[in-house]
Write a protein that holds these residues in place. Sequence first.
Motif, PDB file in Angstrom:
ATOM      1  N   PRO A  61      11.528  29.062 130.491  1.00  0.00           N
ATOM      2  CA  PRO A  61      10.186  29.189 131.071  1.00  0.00           C
ATOM      3  C   PRO A  61       9.403  30.379 130.531  1.00  0.00           C
ATOM      4  CG  PRO A  61      11.801  28.777 132.793  1.00  0.00           C
ATOM      5  CD  PRO A  61      12.562  28.989 131.528  1.00  0.00           C
ATOM      6  N   SER A  62      10.051  31.503 130.317  1.00  0.00           N
ATOM      7  CA  SER A  62       9.326  32.682 129.838  1.00  0.00           C
ATOM      8  C   SER A  62       8.770  32.458 128.439  1.00  0.00           C
ATOM      9  CB  SER A  62      10.239  33.909 129.846  1.00  0.00           C
ATOM     10  OG  SER A  62      11.295  33.738 128.927  1.00  0.00           O
ATOM     11  N   ARG A  64       7.921  29.501 127.170  1.00  0.00           N
ATOM     12  CA  ARG A  64       6.810  28.536 127.275  1.00  0.00           C
ATOM     13  C   ARG A  64       5.550  29.198 127.807  1.00  0.00           C
ATOM     14  NH1 ARG A  64      10.711  25.198 129.678  1.00  0.00           N
ATOM     15  NH2 ARG A  64       9.620  25.413 131.642  1.00  0.00           N
ATOM     16  N   VAL A  65       5.697  30.084 128.786  1.00  0.00           N
ATOM     17  CA  VAL A  65       4.531  30.729 129.387  1.00  0.00           C
ATOM     18  C   VAL A  65       3.887  31.705 128.409  1.00  0.00           C
ATOM     19  CG1 VAL A  65       3.824  32.356 131.187  1.00  0.00           C
ATOM     20  CG2 VAL A  65       5.281  30.427 131.766  1.00  0.00           C
ATOM     21  N   GLU A  66       4.693  32.558 127.790  1.00  0.00           N
ATOM     22  CA  GLU A  66       4.166  33.591 126.902  1.00  0.00           C
ATOM     23  C   GLU A  66       3.886  33.080 125.494  1.00  0.00           C
ATOM     24  OE1 GLU A  66       6.937  36.788 126.844  1.00  0.00           O
ATOM     25  OE2 GLU A  66       6.774  37.170 128.985  1.00  0.00           O
ATOM     26  N   ARG A  67       4.468  31.908 125.146  1.00  0.00           N
ATOM     27  CA  ARG A  67       4.402  31.381 123.781  1.00  0.00           C
ATOM     28  C   ARG A  67       4.895  32.440 122.794  1.00  0.00           C
ATOM     29  NH1 ARG A  67       2.837  26.603 123.353  1.00  0.00           N
ATOM     30  NH2 ARG A  67       2.188  26.660 121.205  1.00  0.00           N
ATOM     31  N   ARG A 129       8.770  28.305 139.732  1.00  0.00           N
ATOM     32  CA  ARG A 129       8.501  29.627 139.150  1.00  0.00           C
ATOM     33  C   ARG A 129       7.260  30.193 139.814  1.00  0.00           C
ATOM     34  NH1 ARG A 129       9.016  32.961 134.749  1.00  0.00           N
ATOM     35  NH2 ARG A 129       7.066  33.749 133.901  1.00  0.00           N
ATOM     36  N   THR A 131       4.411  33.318 140.184  1.00  0.00           N
ATOM     37  CA  THR A 131       3.743  34.399 139.482  1.00  0.00           C
ATOM     38  C   THR A 131       3.180  35.357 140.522  1.00  0.00           C
ATOM     39  OG1 THR A 131       1.636  33.255 139.410  1.00  0.00           O
ATOM     40  CG2 THR A 131       3.125  32.888 137.565  1.00  0.00           C
TER      41      THR A 131
END
Length: 162
Positions: A61-62, A64-67, A129, A131
Amino acid sequence: MWLRQAFFRWLLPAAFVLPLWLLIGWGVFQGGWSILWVLLIAMPSVFVGQLVLTLLTRSRPSVRVERAVSWWDVAGFTLWHGLTIAVGFFIDGAFGWLLAAAIIVGIGLVWLQLWQLWNEAKGSGARLRETISWSTIPTPEEQAPQTRAHEVIVVKETENRD
């Protein structure tokens, strides 16, 4: 951050470029019957290995979120890709050592990806997840907000006449 994002974008093309480099390196530096080893073992192994590592990395997930990949990923992929490129030079006397190191680092990189994926997934259960800005599921310590029955109004269009 730009370096981590560059590695994120490099992972998929690397699955095609690195095996191609082994073929080009064989043609330039080696020649001979080792083409069978390059075509049947080395190229497919690097291609499949890089695709598996890319999928494991991008499934976090990290990432994918931050690319962007983690710094552990940058270090691991730099070492593995460097060793794979070095193997493609087919250096006499060092080829076996470079190949063994590339295989060991590749296996270690798979474990690194699984470890990072496990650490990000650990403890999440059915929770989404969260935020800083939003939260959808209350924590186990919190109670769900009380709900009350809503008033229902029934409107009849015609009246029954018996």
